[in-house]
Write an enzyme that holds these catalytic residues in place. Structure first.
Site, PDB file in Angstrom:
ATOM      1  N   ASP A  24      92.241  20.883  34.623  1.00 51.81           N
ATOM      2  CA  ASP A  24      90.891  20.669  35.126  1.00 51.81           C
ATOM      3  C   ASP A  24      90.933  20.005  36.499  1.00 51.81           C
ATOM      4  OD1 ASP A  24      89.161  21.419  32.719  1.00 51.81           O
ATOM      5  OD2 ASP A  24      90.547  19.980  31.833  1.00 51.81           O
ATOM      6  N   ASP A  44      98.293  19.583  36.328  1.00 54.06           N
ATOM      7  CA  ASP A  44      97.113  19.311  35.534  1.00 54.06           C
ATOM      8  C   ASP A  44      96.246  20.571  35.573  1.00 54.06           C
ATOM      9  OD1 ASP A  44      95.090  17.841  34.124  1.00 54.06           O
ATOM     10  OD2 ASP A  44      94.066  17.541  36.034  1.00 54.06           O
TER      11      ASP A  44
END
Length: 308
Positions: free
Chosen positions: A31, A29
């Site tokens: 963020d 991922d």
């Protein structure tokens, strides 16, 4: 079997090496894992570069639909990542465009609640769409024009959302043959100084309530994002690792797709929340439990540097 036991095991050193040695692909991922805002997580640039040098496939999977992939490449470069290619980035905006073009094969226009990232990816995929354009200030749903060729409604993050946009989407979704898609289910996103902003999931929930319909979710925790990666790169989930910071999206995504999962504590979810899911007696909560936990992906560094 991927995730067998889902032990929420805090690991470091040689334990991380043992996990990475069994993996051909690592999915991150962005963020809260790779960066926070405009600051890279300490050590993240070195981790990505070293994993690639060791022959690992590295992919980036993000529910953030506000940027097209080319802008993500620019951000990676701006934050010091020197070897991230556009084809390694799978955003919910890009995957939504792929779904509409290749899976739904929509024959008509898409009404979009969203922004630049979604528009750009739809345009590059050749999917016709209506941007939820600005109407006259005094216009209401009673007297505004509606497009008779709308075959799908796609909901993403929209910081310029208006009541009229929602109302138009409701009208289009009265037609059962009109597809109802959401880029992602994220309910909110953290901002600076403890503030938050409603996410795509909040906007989707409003439409679901108004129409009595459920949206098909494209981003995490749906498996479609992984299916895009697998179809383009031949990735096997059983030798892949999903690394994320959000239990209800990243970790659930990895579990849904048959991957081992790792929670990093530089973002949204905490070790205490993961442990609470593990201790919960409800079997359906166990799927939110990560296999492994690290403080930060910088914990990879001593291990992969030793392998150089």
């Amino acid at each position: 079997m991927a995730g067998a036991g889902r032990g929420c095991q805090k690991i470091r050193g040689s334990q991380i090496r043992d996990v990475l040695d069994t993996k051909h692909s690592v999915l991150f991922d962005c963020d809260g894992v790779i960066w926070n805002g405009e600051k890279a997580v300490a050590g993240a640039t070195e981790v990505v570069s070293l994993l690639k040098k060791q022959g690992k496939n590295v992919f980036f999977v993000t529910n953030n639909c506000t940027r097209p992939r080319e802008n993500y490449v620019q951000k990676f470069s701006r934050l010091g990542f020197t070897d991230v290619a556009q084809e390694e980035i799978f955003s919910s905006a890009y995957c939504s465009a792929v779904y509409l073009r290749d899976v739904a094969k929509v024959q008509g226009k898409v009404f979009v609640i969203g922004g630049h990232g979604v528009y750009k990816e739809l345009r590059e995929a050749g999917v016709p769409f209506v941007e939820g354009e600005a109407d006259d200030p005094g216009m209401t749903i009673v007297d505004c024009p509606l497009d008779s060729d709308i075959k799908a409604v796609l909901v993403g993050y929209d910081d310029k959302l208006t009541f009229l946009k929602l109302a138009k989407a409701c009208c289009y979704l009265q037609n059962d043959d009109c597809l109802f898609l959401a880029t992602d289910p994220d309910p909110w996103h953290p901002l600076r100084e403890g503030r938050v902003t409603p996410g795509s999931g909040s906007l989707t929930a409003a439409l679901e309530t108004a129409t009595g319909r459920k949206a098909t979710v494209i981003g995490k925790p749906s498996c479609f994002m992984f299916e895009c990666i697998a179809s383009q790169f031949g990735v096997d989930p059983t030798n892949s690792l999903m690394v994320g910071d959000r239990l209800e999206t990243d970790i659930l995504f990895g579990a849904n797709c048959g991957m081992d999962t790792m929670l990093t504590l530089t973002g949204v979810s905490t070790l205490e929340e993961a442990q609470a899911y593990k201790d919960d007696q409800a079997p359906e909560k166990k799927i939110y439990v990560p296999d492994y936990v690290v403080d930060t992906i910088a914990d990879f560094l001593p291990v992969i540097e030793d392998n150089e």
